[in-house]
Write a protein that holds these residues in place. Structure first.
Motif, PDB file in Angstrom:
ATOM      1  N   GLN A   1       1.517  55.995   5.364  1.00 45.81           N
ATOM      2  CA  GLN A   1       2.621  56.887   5.020  1.00 45.81           C
ATOM      3  C   GLN A   1       2.086  58.112   4.309  1.00 45.81           C
ATOM      4  OE1 GLN A   1       4.926  54.322   2.536  1.00 45.81           O
ATOM      5  NE2 GLN A   1       3.459  54.319   0.873  1.00 45.81           N
ATOM      6  N   GLU A   2       2.937  59.127   4.180  1.00 41.35           N
ATOM      7  CA  GLU A   2       2.557  60.339   3.446  1.00 41.35           C
ATOM      8  C   GLU A   2       3.082  60.249   2.025  1.00 41.35           C
ATOM      9  OE1 GLU A   2       1.841  64.063   6.455  1.00 41.35           O
ATOM     10  OE2 GLU A   2       3.814  63.844   5.540  1.00 41.35           O
TER      11      GLU A   2
ATOM     12  N   HIS B   1      -2.060  61.147   3.713  1.00 37.65           N
ATOM     13  CA  HIS B   1      -1.498  60.233   4.710  1.00 37.65           C
ATOM     14  C   HIS B   1      -2.453  59.050   4.808  1.00 37.65           C
ATOM     15  CE1 HIS B   1      -0.670  58.546   8.735  1.00 37.65           C
ATOM     16  NE2 HIS B   1       0.568  58.853   8.435  1.00 37.65           N
TER      17      HIS B   1
ATOM     18  N   PRO C   1      -1.246  61.773  10.870  1.00 42.24           N
ATOM     19  CA  PRO C   1       0.127  61.263  10.919  1.00 42.24           C
ATOM     20  C   PRO C   1       0.614  61.158  12.364  1.00 42.24           C
ATOM     21  CG  PRO C   1      -0.078  63.039   9.306  1.00 42.24           C
ATOM     22  CD  PRO C   1      -1.349  63.018  10.101  1.00 42.24           C
TER      23      PRO C   1
END
Length: 405
Positions: free
Chosen positions: A255-256, A288, A403
């Protein structure tokens, strides 16, 4: 035709061949390149890497023929392996009593020329040959013979590498199985112990609350010791669970997130005392990656900086930067440092750098081993720079990920 005799060491030879586990394996470019070179150098249309089994002569690599194998009784290579140190050359098979009536010779466009170099294992046992064949009489020059011998040595090296790779693969599988059993054991034992330990800790508190007024100081101290021992063992169990659960934490979706947000959440969880100054990075990187894994890494490292520090004021500096491939982090403190003699093993499981922490408790040597595993799972590496009495600096990296929309 003369049927070849069996080598004196036939049983050992077959055992070695069996352990190589190469019979009926798929074609490989590394072997095919050798037969192609042998054919080109010796100016013959056919070149083979053969493996002599108990009943057949199987071709690991072949140039100029589609036949996958021949019966051992009519194989030229079965004669060649009887003299493992010599190159067998038959310029004209019709003029050699061993082969003049061989089915491979008298057939239409039969074999007229054969030259083969035995391929041996590390004990000198012949497993097969590198050979070249032609449908007309042929003679190898001395340089061609030397080249054929050199190429046969390359096949021997490939066999040796195959054995080593098999040994490494077996070792890896054995280690994986051992680790699996250890993980299951640690998880089962840890979970089974947590509830009795919690009961012991709570019972110590209840006894102290209800009966401390009728107990002497020594009795109260015993209850305190009991509780502290329970808490220490509980920390140890939690560390084991964290260590083995880290094998699976990398499977969490990436995830960011902003680094400083992650660090602030960790600081809140650790309930940092007023006598501690933690300096966060000036550049709040947007990352990320696996936030759970990175959070556990920082949680362990910051916790160590807090525990192994005897100064009135604890100072922890966290920094970061990025390049095309990695995010790079560092965390340094003004703590007690790590002795040079222990720095090489500090990431080993159950290894500790010092006997006691700030509160007089002994560490379990699980945290940094878990950190190293997590860093490796994120495609990075970690190292320690420390001087005893002057603080410690950990530097680690994690691989950048792209991402996915």
């Amino acid at each position: 035709m003369i049927t070849p005799t069996l080598p004196a060491n036939e049983l050992a030879r077959l055992e070695s061949l069996k352990s190589l586990d190469i019979l009926d394996s798929l074609a490989e470019e590394t072997y095919d390149s050798i037969t192609k070179l042998a054919s080109e150098i010796c100016h013959t249309p056919i070149a083979l890497i053969t493996i002599t089994d108990s009943k057949r002569n199987w071709f690991k690599s072949k140039i100029g023929t589609s036949i996958p194998e021949t019966d051992r009784e009519i194989s030229f290579c079965t004669h060649a392996i009887l003299e493992p140190s010599e190159l067998l050359e038959i310029p004209n098979t019709l003029k050699d009593t061993r082969f003049s009536e061989n089915p491979l010779v008298i057939a239409e466009n039969g074999v007229r020329f054969y030259a083969g170099v035995p391929i041996k294992d590390e004990k000198g046992l012949p497993l097969g040959t590198l050979c070249v064949l032609d449908s007309k009489e042929h003679h190898l020059s001395q340089s061609q013979k030397e080249a054929l011998k050199a190429l046969a040595k390359q096949v021997e090296l490939l066999f040796e590498y195959r054995r080593k790779n098999q040994a490494l693969e077996k070792m890896k599988n054995d280690l994986d199985e051992t680790n699996r059993v250890l993980r299951e054991f640690a998880s089962t034992v840890s979970h089974d112990l947590k509830m009795p330990l919690a009961n012991m800790i709570v019972s110590a508190d209840i006894l102290k609350a209800k009966y401390s007024n009728i107990m002497d100081e020594e009795g109260v101290n015993y209850l305190n010791y009991l509780k502290q021992a329970g808490l220490t063992l509980s920390d140890y169990i939690n560390g084991l669970l964290d260590h083995y659960s880290s094998n699976h934490i990398e499977s969490v979706n990436h995830q960011e997130f902003f680094l400083n947000d992650l660090l602030e959440d960790i600081i809140d969880l650790l309930q940092i005392a007023e006598n501690c100054e933690i300096n966060l990075p000036d550049n709040n990187l947007k990352i990320h990656s696996n936030g759970a894994a990175l959070g556990q890494i920082f949680m362990n490292l910051i916790s160590n900086s807090l525990k192994y520090n005897q100064n009135d004021k604890i100072v922890i500096d966290i920094d970061c930067n990025e390049n095309r491939e990695f995010f790079n982090f560092s965390i340094s403190d003004n703590g007690i440092g790590i002795p040079e003699a222990k720095q090489a093993s500090i990431f080993d499981l159950f290894t500790t750098a010092t006997d006691l922490d700030r509160r007089g408790k002994k560490g379990h040597g699980i945290g940094l081993s878990t950190v190293k595993k997590l860093v490796a799972s994120l495609g990075g590496s970690i190292r320690v720079i420390s001087e005893e009495g002057k603080g410690t600096r950990f530097e680690f990296s994690i691989k950048r990920t792209i991402p996915v929309d």
